[in-house]
Design a protein around this motif. Structure first.
Motif, PDB file in Angstrom:
ATOM      1  N   VAL A 176       2.374  -5.165  10.946  1.00 31.34           N
ATOM      2  CA  VAL A 176       1.713  -6.445  11.228  1.00 31.34           C
ATOM      3  C   VAL A 176       1.445  -6.624  12.717  1.00 31.34           C
ATOM      4  N   ASP A 177       2.291  -6.053  13.563  1.00 32.72           N
ATOM      5  CA  ASP A 177       2.067  -6.180  14.995  1.00 32.72           C
ATOM      6  C   ASP A 177       0.814  -5.408  15.422  1.00 32.72           C
ATOM      7  N   ILE A 178       0.661  -4.192  14.911  1.00 31.24           N
ATOM      8  CA  ILE A 178      -0.549  -3.416  15.204  1.00 31.24           C
ATOM      9  C   ILE A 178      -1.773  -4.109  14.604  1.00 31.24           C
TER      10      ILE A 178
ATOM     11  N   GLY B 169      -5.429  -3.188  16.026  1.00 32.87           N
ATOM     12  CA  GLY B 169      -5.281  -1.751  16.202  1.00 32.87           C
ATOM     13  C   GLY B 169      -5.707  -0.889  15.037  1.00 32.87           C
ATOM     14  N   PHE B 170      -6.044  -1.465  13.908  1.00 34.12           N
ATOM     15  CA  PHE B 170      -6.470  -0.676  12.747  1.00 34.12           C
ATOM     16  C   PHE B 170      -7.987  -0.743  12.638  1.00 34.12           C
ATOM     17  N   ARG B 171      -8.652   0.179  13.300  1.00 38.69           N
ATOM     18  CA  ARG B 171     -10.110   0.134  13.352  1.00 38.69           C
ATOM     19  C   ARG B 171     -10.773   1.221  12.517  1.00 38.69           C
ATOM     20  N   LEU B 172      -9.990   2.061  11.878  1.00 36.04           N
ATOM     21  CA  LEU B 172     -10.591   3.081  11.021  1.00 36.04           C
ATOM     22  C   LEU B 172     -11.196   2.411   9.791  1.00 36.04           C
ATOM     23  N   ALA B 173     -12.089   3.125   9.123  1.00 38.53           N
ATOM     24  CA  ALA B 173     -12.847   2.543   8.008  1.00 38.53           C
ATOM     25  C   ALA B 173     -11.968   2.138   6.828  1.00 38.53           C
TER      26      ALA B 173
ATOM     27  N   SER C 273      -9.405   0.366   4.479  1.00 37.12           N
ATOM     28  CA  SER C 273      -8.899  -1.005   4.423  1.00 37.12           C
ATOM     29  C   SER C 273      -7.431  -1.068   4.851  1.00 37.12           C
ATOM     30  N   ALA C 274      -7.107  -2.041   5.694  1.00 36.62           N
ATOM     31  CA  ALA C 274      -5.711  -2.266   6.086  1.00 36.62           C
ATOM     32  C   ALA C 274      -4.887  -2.667   4.866  1.00 36.62           C
TER      33      ALA C 274
ATOM     34  N   ALA D  34      -0.465  -1.307   1.269  1.00 37.24           N
ATOM     35  CA  ALA D  34       0.042  -0.993  -0.072  1.00 37.24           C
ATOM     36  C   ALA D  34       0.721   0.381  -0.075  1.00 37.24           C
ATOM     37  N   ARG D  35       0.129   1.346   0.612  1.00 35.82           N
ATOM     38  CA  ARG D  35       0.725   2.678   0.699  1.00 35.82           C
ATOM     39  C   ARG D  35       2.047   2.641   1.474  1.00 35.82           C
TER      40      ARG D  35
END
Length: 191
Positions: A152-154, A159-163, A165-166, A171-172
């Motif tokens: 959650v901090d990232i 910080g999660f800019r890859l395509a 879904s966060a 979930a993983r």
């Protein structure tokens, strides 16, 4: 004489609302006084310092998080409880993104220790469903809290800019935590 209706709890509640708007680092007595319509010295009659206000905000945020986790865990066990608590943790961080960091402050006062124990207690309850207790539960709790807070901090920082879904990645993460807890080695604290 203190302003009628102003109390430490009212000052703290307004400070929490202001922290949601400006962030903890930018929360000042001057901004809070302006919001409350009082002079800065008036605040000192209710909260002795900005450090004391931050401690109070930490209690508020940790209490809210603890309530959210406890509510999520009710009636659940094992992976279902883990997923519900993880989702509640993330939801709280999203709902109060600028106040959430106050939940990470080490507890100092008895009230803060009590509300922090509720957060940890929710995780300990999940771990009992996996048969993890004692010192192993401390280690497993640290693992869970580190994973959830790290995510959650990232995420809060963008910080999660890859395509991907966060949500899918989260979930993983929870699935991996479940797998780790199912395979938790007995007596690992003796290493």
């Amino acid at each position: 004489m203190p302003r009628a209706g102003l109390s430490p709890d009212v000052v703290t509640a307004e400070a929490a609302a202001l922290a949601d708007e400006v962030g903890l680092d930018d929360l000042t007595f001057a901004a809070l006084a302006a919001r409350l319509g009082v002079a800065v010295p008036s605040l000192y009659k209710h909260v002795p310092s900005i450090a004391a206000l931050h401690r109070r905000l930490s209690v508020v945020a940790t209490r809210e998080l603890g309530e959210a986790l406890a509510d999520a865990a009710v009636g659940r066990a094992g992976p279902d409880a883990l997923r519900a608590v993880a989702d509640a943790y993330r939801a709280y961080a999203h709902a109060r993104p600028r106040l959430y960091p106050a939940t990470q402050r080490p507890p100092e006062e008895p009230e803060h220790v009590q509300v922090a124990d509720r957060v940890v207690g929710s995780i300990f309850a999940i771990l009992r469903g996996y048969g993890i207790e004692g010192e192993d539960a401390v280690d497993a709790t640290r693992m869970i809290r580190s994973a959830l807070h790290g995510f959650v901090d990232i995420e809060r920082a963008g910080g999660f800019r890859l395509a991907r879904s966060a949500d899918a990645s989260f979930a993983r993460l929870v699935t991996a935590l479940d797998a780790g807890l199912r395979a938790w080695p007995a007596d690992s604290a003796k290493e």
